[in-house]
Design an enzyme around this catalytic site. Structure first.
Site, short mmCIF file in Angstrom:
data_model
loop_
_atom_site.label_atom_id
_atom_site.label_comp_id
_atom_site.label_asym_id
_atom_site.label_seq_id
_atom_site.Cartn_x
_atom_site.Cartn_y
_atom_site.Cartn_z
N LYS A 99 -11.67 6.76 -2.21
CA LYS A 99 -12.05 7.86 -1.33
C LYS A 99 -13.53 8.23 -1.39
O LYS A 99 -14.12 8.62 -0.38
CB LYS A 99 -11.17 9.08 -1.61
CG LYS A 99 -9.68 8.83 -1.36
CD LYS A 99 -9.43 8.10 -0.05
CE LYS A 99 -7.98 7.71 0.12
NZ LYS A 99 -7.78 6.62 1.08
N ASP A 121 0.86 -1.18 0.00
CA ASP A 121 0.00 0.00 0.00
C ASP A 121 0.90 1.24 0.00
O ASP A 121 2.12 1.13 0.17
CB ASP A 121 -0.89 -0.03 1.25
CG ASP A 121 -1.65 1.27 1.45
OD1 ASP A 121 -2.33 1.70 0.51
OD2 ASP A 121 -1.53 1.86 2.53
#
EC number: 3.11.1.1
Length: 269
Positions: free
Chosen positions: A50, A9
């Site tokens: 998001k 990540d």
């Protein structure tokens, strides 16, 4: 059989200790909409695309009720998109300043590359956001071999496994058993499990721990250990195969996994 590919990540794992770039913006956009959210609420969906993160926050019972109280109605998809547009605008103003590699990352990547391991990456950021992050991180010594964003998989980010599969294809990974995914959120762990690869949670500097580097270093040794153990339990409860305190521990863990894979092969024979 041994590990050939590691997928990392970005924020909270490879760069941006504590994953503060998006968190501060989530707090701001909800505050601007008249709804105060806590740091814990803002962090809980971390790792997701998001816009999905914002939608998940709005669906949280307390935030949902507060939104209805303030706005006199249930939130709508229009609200989600308005909040997201504000999020993207505000994030881009500060994103470049949150791209420092976390301690041990660059050295560990170099060490494992010398052992023949390839490095992929996944993220909850969009292509547009990652243009900033990758450019800045590269100037500071961190540049994985490949990146997949939710944008490239029809916005099916975590916990869907598709970003991992795209990395595997690009990097030539032959088996999911030969792939390790390292992340700092429960969404990372779920992504790895859904892809059938090794799920590893990194603790110090993680969004899940939720402390800045200064805050962590200001703790006593006992307090640090308590924070580490609490974060470790969360990853384990989510299903992580392993956890590491920092990226410095990753080479030793990969040796452990390689031994496990060798034992499986011997047992079959």
């Amino acid at each position: 059989m041994k590990i050939e590919t590691v997928i990392l990540d970005w924020a909270g794992t490879a760069v941006d200790f504590g994953c503060f770039a998006p968190v501060n913006v989530f707090l701001t956009i909800f505050e601007d909409a008249g709804v105060t959210v806590t740091l814990e609420e803002a962090r809980k969906p971390m790792g997701m695309l998001k816009i999905d993160h914002i939608r998940t926050m709005l669906e949280m019972p307390r935030i949902n009720e507060e939104w209805k109280r303030v706005h006199r109605q249930h939130f709508t998809e229009e609200d989600v998109h308005l909040l997201y547009n504000q999020f993207e605008s505000k994030l881009m103003e500060s994103l470049a300043t949150y791209t420092d590699p976390i301690q041990h990352v660059t050295a560990t990547v170099q060490q494992l590359r010398e052992a023949g391991i390839r490095f992929g990456s996944t993220t909850g950021y969009t292509d547009f956001m990652m243009e900033v992050v990758t450019k800045q991180a590269a100037t500071k010594g961190y540049q994985p071999d490949f990146l997949v964003t939710p944008t490239q998989v029809s916005d099916k980010g975590r916990p869907y496994p598709y970003m991992i599969f795209r990395n595997m294809e690009a990097l030539g990974a032959k088996s999911t058993k030969q792939v390790v995914k390292v992340g700092d959120t429960t969404s990372d762990i779920k992504e790895a499990l859904n892809a059938g690869v090794w799920a590893v949670g990194v603790i110090i500097g993680s969004s899940e721990m939720g402390l800045s580097e200064e805050e962590f270093l200001a703790l006593t040794a006992e307090e640090q250990q308590q924070a580490i153990e609490k974060t470790k339990r969360i990853f384990e409860m989510t299903g992580a195969h392993y956890t590491i305190e920092t990226m410095k521990d990753l080479p030793i863990l990969i040796n452990t996994i390689n031994e496990e894979l060798a034992n499986e092969t011997n047992d079959r024979n």
